[in-house]
Write an enzyme that holds these catalytic residues in place. Sequence first.
Site, PDB file in Angstrom:
ATOM      1  N   TYR A 150       0.516  -0.732  -0.104  1.00  0.00           N
ATOM      2  CA  TYR A 150      -0.071   0.323  -0.116  1.00  0.00           C
ATOM      3  C   TYR A 150       1.070   1.177  -0.123  1.00  0.00           C
ATOM      4  O   TYR A 150       1.768   1.708   0.854  1.00  0.00           O
ATOM      5  CB  TYR A 150      -0.796  -0.200   1.135  1.00  0.00           C
ATOM      6  CG  TYR A 150      -1.942   1.479   1.465  1.00  0.00           C
ATOM      7  CD1 TYR A 150      -2.531   1.606   1.056  1.00  0.00           C
ATOM      8  CD2 TYR A 150      -1.681   2.577   2.238  1.00  0.00           C
ATOM      9  CE1 TYR A 150      -3.836   3.016   0.571  1.00  0.00           C
ATOM     10  CE2 TYR A 150      -2.748   2.746   2.229  1.00  0.00           C
ATOM     11  CZ  TYR A 150      -3.789   3.330   1.999  1.00  0.00           C
ATOM     12  OH  TYR A 150      -4.475   4.488   1.786  1.00  0.00           O
ATOM     13  N   ASP A 245       9.438   3.374   0.130  1.00  0.00           N
ATOM     14  CA  ASP A 245       8.053   3.507   0.649  1.00  0.00           C
ATOM     15  C   ASP A 245       7.874   2.839   2.528  1.00  0.00           C
ATOM     16  O   ASP A 245       8.188   1.842   3.218  1.00  0.00           O
ATOM     17  CB  ASP A 245       6.401   3.462   0.681  1.00  0.00           C
ATOM     18  CG  ASP A 245       5.358   3.645   1.581  1.00  0.00           C
ATOM     19  OD1 ASP A 245       5.745   4.182   1.843  1.00  0.00           O
ATOM     20  OD2 ASP A 245       4.682   3.867   0.586  1.00  0.00           O
ATOM     21  N   LYS A 273       3.719   8.534   8.953  1.00  0.00           N
ATOM     22  CA  LYS A 273       3.500   7.856  10.286  1.00  0.00           C
ATOM     23  C   LYS A 273       4.027   8.321  11.798  1.00  0.00           C
ATOM     24  O   LYS A 273       4.387   9.578  12.528  1.00  0.00           O
ATOM     25  CB  LYS A 273       3.553   6.671  10.833  1.00  0.00           C
ATOM     26  CG  LYS A 273       2.195   6.477   9.913  1.00  0.00           C
ATOM     27  CD  LYS A 273       1.204   4.609   9.566  1.00  0.00           C
ATOM     28  CE  LYS A 273       0.210   4.377   8.907  1.00  0.00           C
ATOM     29  NZ  LYS A 273       0.396   3.892   7.465  1.00  0.00           N
TER      30      LYS A 273
HETATM   31  C1  PLP Z   1      -0.037   4.252   5.987  1.00  0.00           C
HETATM   32  C2  PLP Z   1       1.095   4.046   4.985  1.00  0.00           C
HETATM   33  C3  PLP Z   1       0.375   5.151   3.668  1.00  0.00           C
HETATM   34  C4  PLP Z   1      -0.217   6.011   3.460  1.00  0.00           C
HETATM   35  O1  PLP Z   1      -0.130   7.393   4.677  1.00  0.00           O
HETATM   36  P1  PLP Z   1      -0.734   7.953   5.066  1.00  0.00           P
HETATM   37  O2  PLP Z   1      -1.282   9.273   6.182  1.00  0.00           O
HETATM   38  O3  PLP Z   1      -2.799   7.362   5.723  1.00  0.00           O
HETATM   39  O4  PLP Z   1      -1.152   9.229   3.621  1.00  0.00           O
HETATM   40  C5  PLP Z   1       0.899   4.481   2.651  1.00  0.00           C
HETATM   41  N1  PLP Z   1       2.611   3.885   2.811  1.00  0.00           N
HETATM   42  C6  PLP Z   1       2.455   2.893   3.785  1.00  0.00           C
HETATM   43  C7  PLP Z   1       3.548   1.533   3.680  1.00  0.00           C
HETATM   44  C8  PLP Z   1       1.734   2.906   5.068  1.00  0.00           C
HETATM   45  O5  PLP Z   1       1.971   1.782   5.932  1.00  0.00           O
END
Ligand code: PLP
Length: 433
Positions: A150, A245, A273
């Site tokens: 994701y 990511d 995060k």
């Molecule tokens: C949570 C997450 C996102 C998206 O971040 P948001 O702050 O929810 O938009 C993107 N990449 C990874 C790997 C994530 O865990």
Amino acid sequence: MTTTKNLKTTRSEEIFAAAQKLMPGGVNSPVRAFRSVGGQPIVFDHVKGAYMWDVDGNQYIDYVGSWGPAICGHTHPEVIQALHAALEKGTSFGAPCYLENVLAEMVIDAVPSIEMVRFVNSGTEACMAVLRLMRAFTGRDKIIKFEGCYHGHADMFLVKAGSGVATLGLPDSPGVPKSTTENTLTAPYNDLEAVKALFAANPGQIAGVILEPVVGNAGFIPPEAGFLAGLREITRENGALLVFDEVMTGFRIAYGGVQEKFGITPDLTTLGKVIGGGLPVGAYGGRRDIMQMVAPAGPMYQAGTLSGNPLAMTAGIKTLEILQRPGTYEYLEKITHKLVTGILEAAKETGHAACGGNISGMFGFFFTAGPVRNYEEAKQSDLQKFARFHRGMLERGVYLAPSQFEAGFTSLAHTEEDVERTIAAAKETLAGL
Ligand SMILES: *Cc1c(COP(=O)(O)O)cnc(C)c1O
């Protein structure tokens, strides 16, 4: 905490019923609605340390941690105190503020690939921007992502993996035009051959590869030996960029993220995060020559009204300061390993097939014998069993992510005793399944 079987959640139910008339599905982010585990979502009143309290007064040990940011424990006194002081000076300047330098320097010092950084307001925003940057820098349009990874909800990433590795992505959601995702190629995680095949089939057209270097969004799936190194080699050979990511894994798996832990340096990195310490922050950064493409240093446009605001910077700075203290990651590793081992042992004792693991304060387990190396294998997990397990744990005062396909998180505030109580709850729950 006492065992609260037959949890009373009357007030949660009232609030959630009203919420469903006000907001789609009653929530502002889908997984919170408990659709994949069934039953009522819990509405919370306040959080502190390793615990959350709902509006009916029930207490839970929290293994979601606001999906990662609460790595020091909720409402850490030092973070709250720093925020109070920052609040007095203003919440947003819409102009440069010194705290941006401070957090930028901390991020650059910590994350091996990052020589320059741009702050944004969410992980989604960071991933959108990094994709534009990959394309701007290479002059190529196609990218490779992995099934089950994701990268936020931007159109280009919302691609369901086709069965054939060379299949062009089909949009995963209505409202995403085919034309937006036709440049998104997908491969199974941990499959270097599939990546090589995509490069061979699209010579000179692939801008780069983006991945969660340890997967959290298909459940917890670590990279196999050689996978990250292999991607580094393949991208280099093809003049493409490698993007980690690390929105979930940054400052979580290790202070410098997966790239520090595994010793593989990507060209670009996204963060989120943890670096917001509970406030909305994202970031992307990497090689100086690539980051110099970003406006106003270069031509690639990207902006944000609230980006780098002093409140979010303050929460991030204080959180990283706490994480720098000696022994923090060793502690997270110790308690999280104990937790996962305990749950897996409980499953074994009670006759349930399960597999799982952890790295530092990130963990997961599946109700399948495993091994789970990619999304297809993760889907072998017994989802109904997970749903019943989730409910059983909730009734025993343990708040787990309401989906099999999410990683779990511990914090510095979780004690050995919390972990022991969680394992005991798991034993009891599993015995009753
Ligand atoms: C949570 C997450 C996102 C998206 O971040 P948001 O702050 O929810 O938009 C993107 N990449 C990874 C790997 C994530 O865990």
